[in-house]
Design an enzyme around this catalytic site. Structure first.
Site, mmCIF file in Angstrom:
data_model
loop_
_atom_site.group_PDB
_atom_site.id
_atom_site.type_symbol
_atom_site.label_atom_id
_atom_site.label_comp_id
_atom_site.label_asym_id
_atom_site.label_seq_id
_atom_site.Cartn_x
_atom_site.Cartn_y
_atom_site.Cartn_z
ATOM 1 N N GLY A 47 -2.652 3.240 -6.939
ATOM 2 C CA GLY A 47 -1.318 2.634 -6.859
ATOM 3 C C GLY A 47 -1.399 1.125 -6.935
ATOM 4 N N GLY A 64 -2.764 2.904 -0.356
ATOM 5 C CA GLY A 64 -1.366 2.616 -0.044
ATOM 6 C C GLY A 64 -0.642 3.849 0.452
ATOM 7 N N ALA A 65 0.680 3.725 0.596
ATOM 8 C CA ALA A 65 1.515 4.860 1.019
ATOM 9 C C ALA A 65 2.919 4.634 0.488
ATOM 10 C CB ALA A 65 1.538 4.964 2.536
ATOM 11 N N ASP A 66 3.650 5.730 0.354
ATOM 12 C CA ASP A 66 5.068 5.630 -0.038
ATOM 13 C C ASP A 66 5.951 5.484 1.186
ATOM 14 O OD1 ASP A 66 4.707 5.997 -2.942
ATOM 15 O OD2 ASP A 66 3.870 7.909 -2.300
ATOM 16 N N LYS A 87 2.500 10.366 0.682
ATOM 17 C CA LYS A 87 1.798 9.773 -0.444
ATOM 18 C C LYS A 87 1.989 10.658 -1.680
ATOM 19 C CE LYS A 87 -2.303 8.277 0.050
ATOM 20 N NZ LYS A 87 -1.867 7.227 -0.885
ATOM 21 N N GLY A 144 3.295 9.226 -4.735
ATOM 22 C CA GLY A 144 4.213 8.614 -5.697
ATOM 23 C C GLY A 144 3.529 8.395 -7.036
ATOM 24 N N GLU A 195 -6.587 11.986 -3.397
ATOM 25 C CA GLU A 195 -6.509 11.020 -2.284
ATOM 26 C C GLU A 195 -6.867 11.700 -0.965
ATOM 27 O OE1 GLU A 195 -3.131 7.998 -4.132
ATOM 28 O OE2 GLU A 195 -2.479 9.605 -2.826
HETATM 29 C C1 5RP Z 1 -0.387 7.389 -5.264
HETATM 30 C C2 5RP Z 1 -0.021 7.009 -3.878
HETATM 31 C C3 5RP Z 1 0.187 5.560 -3.602
HETATM 32 O O1 5RP Z 1 -0.623 5.187 -2.537
HETATM 33 C C4 5RP Z 1 1.615 5.328 -3.233
HETATM 34 O O2 5RP Z 1 2.432 5.836 -4.283
HETATM 35 C C5 5RP Z 1 1.919 3.845 -3.013
HETATM 36 O O3 5RP Z 1 1.844 3.166 -4.216
HETATM 37 P P1 5RP Z 1 2.130 1.618 -4.337
HETATM 38 O O4 5RP Z 1 1.034 0.909 -3.635
HETATM 39 O O5 5RP Z 1 2.165 1.376 -5.820
HETATM 40 O O6 5RP Z 1 3.489 1.355 -3.705
HETATM 41 O O7 5RP Z 1 0.090 7.809 -2.997
HETATM 42 O O8 5RP Z 1 -0.452 8.783 -5.425
#
Ligand code: 5RP
Length: 223
Positions: free
Chosen positions: A33, A86-88, A98, A100, A107
């Site tokens: 991400g 990261g995380a959503d 997670k 996104g 992961e």
């Molecule tokens: C990918 C994920 C990412 O960690 C999550 O979507 C966050 O992304 P970003 O740092 O672009 O906001 O889970 O599968």
């Protein structure tokens, strides 16, 4: 500070923490991400401190390789001290949504091989209750309809993510309209639906430490 600058500042703070706690050279698990990308870009300057990285997606593998960081598999890395991603969404117990970026299964696998999950998530990702962000569920293609029906039964509104095939050859069903109170119970229940590879709730593997932004500065939060 705008969101992009927050991501860079959070990634830098997380890297400082990891470096201080790392006996070199050590392997490290790396997520997927835009925030994980900020971390990868900074990691390049300290690559001599790491034996290599286990990435959670083909995209992160490419970005790590561009920084000259060796890509490792589990046979080469063994268990790792850190997984950084990261995380959503993330709540106060450091449970997350997670996926996104559609990389949730790898992961979860890479995170399971690390002692500490270091979450890097800007201010917008902090929530009191998980579920406003549609929950990604990785599903074997033939189970698209059956899993969608099962999610409707528990009050969800599933949509199939158009044009996306995961690194594992599967589809993503995004489930809207959920209010995920007991994250661990939801994670377990959804994983029991036939055809689900895994879902994007990270409660069993919640973060041990979160680097985020609050009141104009980077802060860290322990679980
Ligand atoms: C990918 C994920 C990412 O960690 C999550 O979507 C966050 O992304 P970003 O740092 O672009 O906001 O889970 O599968």
């Amino acid at each position: 500070m705008n969101q992009d600058d927050q991501k860079k500042a959070i990634a830098a703070a997380a890297l400082e923490y990891v470096l201080a706690e790392t006996e070199s050279p050590a392997p490290i698990g790396i997520g997927t991400g835009s925030t994980a990308n900020c971390f990868i870009d900074l990691l390049g300057e300290h690559k001599d401190r790491f034996s290599g990285a286990v990435p959670s997606s083909e995209a992160s593998a490419e970005r790590l390789a561009a920084q000259g960081i060796p890509i490792l598999n589990f046979a080469e890395s063994g268990r790792m001290n850190f997984y950084v991603d990261g995380a959503d969404e993330i709540n106060s117990e450091l449970c997350m949504i997670k996926g996104g970026g559609a990389a949730l299964t790898r992961e979860k696998i890479v995170a399971s091989m690390a002692e500490r999950f270091v979450c890097i998530a800007d201010e917008s990702k902090q929530v009191p209750v998980l579920g406003a962000f549609p929950l990604p569920v990785e599903v074997i293609p033939m189970a698209a309809v059956s899993v969608s029906l099962a999610m409707e039964k528990v009050g969800g509104k599933p949509t199939i993510r158009e044009g996306v095939t995961t690194d594992n050859g599967n589809i993503i069903v995004d489930v809207h309209n959920l209010e995920i109170g007991d994250a661990q119970a939801w994670e377990e229940a959804i994983n029991q639906i036939p055809g689900v590879v895994t879902n994007g709730i990270f409660a069993h593997q919640r973060a041990e430490i979160l680097f985020t932004f609050s009141e104009g500065r980077v802060i860290s939060v322990l679980a």
